[in-house]
Design a protein around this motif. Sequence first.
Motif, short mmCIF file in Angstrom:
data_model
loop_
_atom_site.label_atom_id
_atom_site.label_comp_id
_atom_site.label_asym_id
_atom_site.label_seq_id
_atom_site.Cartn_x
_atom_site.Cartn_y
_atom_site.Cartn_z
N VAL A 8 0.86 -1.81 0.14
CA VAL A 8 0.28 0.28 -0.21
C VAL A 8 0.74 1.31 0.25
N VAL A 9 0.81 1.84 -0.67
CA VAL A 9 1.54 3.17 -0.78
C VAL A 9 0.64 4.46 -1.42
N ASP A 10 0.98 5.49 -0.19
CA ASP A 10 0.33 6.57 -0.02
C ASP A 10 -1.29 6.06 -0.18
N GLY A 11 -1.78 5.32 0.39
CA GLY A 11 -3.01 4.69 0.35
C GLY A 11 -3.82 4.02 -0.55
N VAL A 12 -2.57 3.19 -1.55
CA VAL A 12 -3.21 2.84 -3.19
C VAL A 12 -2.49 1.42 -2.84
N PRO A 13 -3.32 0.22 -3.16
CA PRO A 13 -2.93 -0.84 -3.42
C PRO A 13 -1.82 -0.81 -4.73
N VAL A 14 -0.81 -1.88 -4.14
CA VAL A 14 0.59 -1.64 -5.69
C VAL A 14 0.67 -3.42 -5.21
N PRO A 15 0.56 -3.26 -6.91
CA PRO A 15 0.98 -5.22 -6.92
C PRO A 15 2.77 -4.81 -7.20
N ALA A 16 3.09 -6.04 -6.93
CA ALA A 16 4.30 -6.42 -6.25
C ALA A 16 4.34 -8.09 -6.39
N SER A 17 6.05 -8.44 -6.77
CA SER A 17 6.28 -9.48 -6.83
C SER A 17 7.37 -10.07 -5.87
N ASP A 18 7.26 -11.46 -5.39
CA ASP A 18 7.87 -11.89 -4.11
C ASP A 18 8.91 -11.66 -4.94
N GLY A 19 9.94 -11.58 -3.50
CA GLY A 19 11.32 -10.98 -3.40
C GLY A 19 11.59 -9.50 -4.49
N GLN A 20 10.65 -8.39 -4.79
CA GLN A 20 11.68 -7.55 -5.32
C GLN A 20 11.74 -6.71 -3.97
N SER A 21 12.54 -5.83 -5.07
CA SER A 21 12.46 -4.39 -4.10
C SER A 21 11.76 -3.77 -3.40
N VAL A 22 11.24 -2.88 -2.52
CA VAL A 22 9.62 -1.73 -2.49
C VAL A 22 10.43 -1.04 -3.89
N ALA A 23 11.17 0.13 -4.99
CA ALA A 23 11.69 0.18 -5.10
C ALA A 23 11.33 -0.12 -6.70
N ALA A 24 12.10 -1.20 -6.80
CA ALA A 24 11.88 -1.83 -8.57
C ALA A 24 9.91 -2.07 -8.67
N ALA A 25 9.47 -2.18 -6.87
CA ALA A 25 7.27 -2.61 -7.39
C ALA A 25 7.15 -1.47 -7.48
N LEU A 26 7.45 -0.37 -7.14
CA LEU A 26 6.87 1.09 -7.23
C LEU A 26 7.88 1.72 -9.10
N ILE A 27 8.90 1.96 -9.15
CA ILE A 27 8.82 1.76 -10.50
C ILE A 27 8.07 0.67 -12.16
N ALA A 28 8.11 -0.13 -11.55
CA ALA A 28 6.82 -1.09 -12.14
C ALA A 28 5.40 -0.50 -12.50
N ALA A 29 5.23 -0.39 -11.36
CA ALA A 29 3.84 0.96 -11.38
C ALA A 29 3.90 2.05 -11.72
N GLY A 30 4.63 2.39 -11.96
CA GLY A 30 4.98 4.04 -12.56
C GLY A 30 5.79 5.28 -12.12
N TRP A 31 5.90 5.04 -10.88
CA TRP A 31 5.69 6.41 -10.26
C TRP A 31 7.39 6.21 -10.49
N ALA A 32 7.54 7.61 -11.07
CA ALA A 32 8.93 8.69 -11.90
C ALA A 32 9.55 9.34 -10.78
N SER A 33 8.44 9.62 -9.37
CA SER A 33 9.02 10.35 -8.63
C SER A 33 8.94 9.77 -7.04
N PHE A 34 10.14 9.66 -6.05
CA PHE A 34 9.76 9.30 -4.62
C PHE A 34 9.05 10.74 -4.11
N GLY A 35 9.62 11.74 -4.57
CA GLY A 35 9.39 12.96 -3.76
C GLY A 35 9.78 13.56 -4.31
N PRO A 36 9.76 14.89 -3.06
CA PRO A 36 10.40 16.33 -3.42
C PRO A 36 11.76 16.37 -2.23
N HIS A 37 13.11 16.60 -3.29
CA HIS A 37 14.12 16.40 -2.01
C HIS A 37 14.13 17.80 -1.88
#
Length: 87
Positions: A8-37
């Motif tokens: 669950v990312v910012d309240g949104v369910p996101v599919p992920a694969s077992d063994g994947q890192s959180v970052a890899a799952a988010l990139i695969a789901a379409g996140w281009a940014s993880f937030g502002p510097h």
Amino acid sequence: MTQTLTIVVDGVPVPASDGQSVAAALIAAGWASFGPHAKTGAPLAPYCMMGVCFGCLCEVDGRPGAQACLIEVRDGLTVRLGAPVPE
């Protein structure tokens, strides 16, 4: 066979694969940014995927400053980014 999990990312369910890192799952789901510097406001995103660049800092299960590229997904994991949800 890879098991599909849900994080669950910012309240949104996101599919992920077992063994994947959180970052890899988010990139695969379409996140281009993880937030502002914090200082410049420029968008942050993982660059190295091995814990060196700190572009993937987020809150994982209530723990701020977690490196998403170093944390393996598990079913029900909660992530808070502060980045816009991809369309």
